[in-house]
Motif scaffolding. Sequence first.
Motif, PDB file in Angstrom:
ATOM      1  N   SER A  97       5.927  -0.871   9.194  1.00  0.00           N
ATOM      2  CA  SER A  97       5.189  -0.638   7.953  1.00  0.00           C
ATOM      3  C   SER A  97       3.851   0.029   8.221  1.00  0.00           C
ATOM      4  CB  SER A  97       4.991  -1.967   7.224  1.00  0.00           C
ATOM      5  OG  SER A  97       4.252  -2.869   8.028  1.00  0.00           O
ATOM      6  N   LEU A  98       3.220  -0.375   9.317  1.00  0.00           N
ATOM      7  CA  LEU A  98       1.946   0.249   9.655  1.00  0.00           C
ATOM      8  C   LEU A  98       2.129   1.724  10.006  1.00  0.00           C
ATOM      9  CD1 LEU A  98      -0.970  -0.666   9.729  1.00  0.00           C
ATOM     10  CD2 LEU A  98      -0.698  -1.203  12.160  1.00  0.00           C
ATOM     11  N   ALA A  99       3.244   2.025  10.704  1.00  0.00           N
ATOM     12  CA  ALA A  99       3.521   3.420  11.046  1.00  0.00           C
ATOM     13  C   ALA A  99       3.790   4.238   9.782  1.00  0.00           C
ATOM     14  CB  ALA A  99       4.705   3.481  12.001  1.00  0.00           C
ATOM     15  N   ALA A 122       0.829  -1.199   0.000  1.00  0.00           N
ATOM     16  CA  ALA A 122       0.000   0.000   0.000  1.00  0.00           C
ATOM     17  C   ALA A 122       0.865   1.252   0.000  1.00  0.00           C
ATOM     18  CB  ALA A 122      -0.940  -0.018   1.187  1.00  0.00           C
ATOM     19  N   LEU A 123       1.981   1.200   0.772  1.00  0.00           N
ATOM     20  CA  LEU A 123       2.878   2.353   0.819  1.00  0.00           C
ATOM     21  C   LEU A 123       3.579   2.570  -0.523  1.00  0.00           C
ATOM     22  CD1 LEU A 123       4.418   1.905   4.375  1.00  0.00           C
ATOM     23  CD2 LEU A 123       3.007   3.804   3.589  1.00  0.00           C
ATOM     24  N   SER A 148       2.169   8.153   5.685  1.00  0.00           N
ATOM     25  CA  SER A 148       1.904   8.472   4.281  1.00  0.00           C
ATOM     26  C   SER A 148       0.565   9.162   4.099  1.00  0.00           C
ATOM     27  CB  SER A 148       1.962   7.202   3.444  1.00  0.00           C
ATOM     28  OG  SER A 148       0.854   6.359   3.741  1.00  0.00           O
ATOM     29  N   GLU A 149      -0.333   8.994   5.054  1.00  0.00           N
ATOM     30  CA  GLU A 149      -1.635   9.641   4.991  1.00  0.00           C
ATOM     31  C   GLU A 149      -1.667  10.954   5.763  1.00  0.00           C
ATOM     32  OE1 GLU A 149      -4.612   8.591   3.370  1.00  0.00           O
ATOM     33  OE2 GLU A 149      -3.074   7.440   2.312  1.00  0.00           O
ATOM     34  N   GLY A 150      -0.498  11.385   6.247  1.00  0.00           N
ATOM     35  CA  GLY A 150      -0.420  12.648   6.962  1.00  0.00           C
ATOM     36  C   GLY A 150      -0.603  12.529   8.458  1.00  0.00           C
TER      37      GLY A 150
END
Length: 868
Positions: A763-765, A526-527, A770-772
Amino acid sequence: MNDPAHFLPSFVWRADRDGVVRYANPWTSRYLGIPALELVGMHWKTFVHPDDIDHVLDAVRQMRDGTLLGNVEVRLLRADGEYRWHVLHLQAERDANGRIGDTVGVATDIHEARHAWAMYEASERRLKAAFHGARMGAWEWDMKRRVVRMTSQLADLYGFPPGTDALALSDLENRVEPEYRALFQRKVDDALQHGGPFEFDFVLNGGSPSPRWLRMRGHAEYEHGTLAHVYGVTFDISKERAAEEQLSLSERRYRVLVESTGALVWSAEPNGDIRPAGEDWSRFTGDGAVRLADWGWLDYVHPDDREAARQGWVDVLQRRAPGSLMFRMRRHDGQYRMMHAQAAPLFDSHGKLQEWFGTTTDVTPQYEAQLAIEARNLRLSVAMQAARLNIVCFDLTSRTLSFEEGHAPRIDHVLSYDEALRNVHPDDRAMLEQYVCRLAEGHDPVANFEFRLQNAYGEQWMHGSALLQRGADGKPLRIIASVIDITQRKQLELMLRETDRRKDEFLAMLAHELRNPLAPLRTAIALLDKQPDTGSRPHELINLMRRQVEHMTRIVDDLLEVSRITQGRIVLQLEPVLVGTAVYHAVEAIAAMAEARHQQLHVSVCDPTTWVCGDITRISQIFVNILNNASKYTPENGHITVNVAADGEWVSIVTQDTGTGISAELLPKVFELFSQGERTLDRSDGGLGIGLSLVKKLVEMHNGTIAVHSEGPNLGTTVTVRLPRLHHHERHSAVALSEPAPGHARTALRVLVVDDNRDAADSLAMLCESEGHVARVAYSSAEALDAAPSFAPDVALLDIGLPDIDGYALARQLRRKGDAKPLLIAITGYGQTDDRLRAQSAGFDYHFVKPVNIDSLLKLLSSLMQGR
């Protein structure tokens, strides 16, 4: 001492030609109560009963005639002064001149056996004398076959021929006086309808002017509600007659009976000289009466029975009382028949013995029938023992239980009901007692019953069925049950349940283990979709995905390896392998894991040039698995040592750690597929439970052995692998096996991410950033609790399976009761309905199953930002 007799629990001594004891074992010394040193030099006659000394001397003389072995029954003096019967086995040895030298005696105690046999013979004599004296006979009616079985006394009472032991019920009824037969039949039917004991009198059709009354006492038994057998006795209750009439009637009756039975009649002088009467003796033997007279009849007795028959007749003469003998006697056709001789003394009015009167009857059919019955009973007993079947009888009046194994009841084994119930497992007592009570009250329990017994051998599972037996008045008398030992079957059932449980656990573990690497992979993808192609972060994400893919690959490979080995589809590529090189490469492969856990690795190889013949890939796989387990189960700052040693035949690779160890319950099962110790939600000390099973199979394929040892929980584990050493070397370079280093931790801010899987957390962080969103990562519950007060997160993404404090407990501590922040979102590999309910009760607002649906998570975070 190397002499085996020294340790035998038997009476053993050695005497020289003069009878002087030269050696006695410790058992002999203890039995006699004489120290061994004092016993040597004594004569063996000192401890043999004076009356038995000649028997021993006779046995020794016979050995001098040629044989060197002899047996004799003697009485030996015990330390307490009592003489006990023994079988003395004598063995003589010849000296250099061929003469009898030393003699060895080994004695076996038969005192109790002789005593028991004597009591049995006395009991038999008393029983026969009682039946004979009471003019009483016993019988059994088989109602299914309408057959009567009877004793010889009863056959004699009814007037049936000697040897009659079975006949039809109709034949018995025909013995009743015709005018009394209808009444007799009515009384029998009435008694049998009620069951239990009964008694009534009737008149026997004796063919005489005066009626002869008999009394019958019996007891009926039912099987499944159907009359099966009737047992009882019958005896004469006729009134006394005038002396002359009674004497005449008795004489006529006796003559008719003797003539009808074909018994051989004889009389004898007071001193025992036989006088055969009539021609029956001549017809039976084929010789004249002269040859049978006096003691000549012994010549017709079987040689094996001759001495016993002679001694038995002498004993009767000495007792001057009625007696009987059993022996085999030769018939005119050369066959030996089993004969039953009975003798009675006749005295005058002054008590002086005038003569003996007796009969000798051919009882071969009865004897053979008795042998057949005993053989049948033996077969029944063996069958019941083989089936582990027991018959239990519960007397409701005395509340006692008796037990039967085979065909004979164990009279010496009777228990009270309360005592027997105490042997039942506490969890089964109430059920069994309820079953017994319902049956005793007359209710049909329908089903069979099962219960556990507690005894010296542990738990014993029993399965049984029972029926209620009522008396003539309809009242319950006893409960009869058949009980079978089903312990082995129950153990198999429990094993199947355990296997099924382990299968379910394995499937749950597999789902969890496969979800863990999938979660960061999905997040990283996703990233990557959100990132431009420039910068270093894509490279970092690619490395992250590579590590997780390799993790999943190892899990799948292990599963496939076990499957291939089980199916015999693996073929080893054998070649010379340097053990030291394989060990160092395995250490290199797990070095990153050990470094991340701050563990110290120590390797010692005695000889770097030690070779084995094997498959380099599989040998490396063996050591990597063992070291991986050692690191996984050893806490931070622990120690792991690997020692390689070799002798002329074997190479030993010993791996020791200071980890969690293995419990005594799990240690025997460590090599079983999917077997693991107690697991926690974090799964940090787990896996699929196939590592050691795979290692064991690979070691055995290399003709080696593997052993695991642990002193217990938290005391570390030692794994020893032994492989056959190869002496003819060929140079070979080992293949390096390495593991990728784990990812580095990242800082975290307004969205608190808690997961002990660093890749998943990082990765979750990154996805949140990435979404601000502002993200902060914690790799344990303790880190999360330290960071939460200053960070004041709006949202907490919590893994449930954390190693120190699980996610449920952490959720309760992060958000106090009544607070709205932080919003709690569960990120977990446990996705069953029960897991969701448990998360809800712990205060979680949302529940995501790994691998997380990225779009759903981002939409949820976006909606939360809009609602602020």
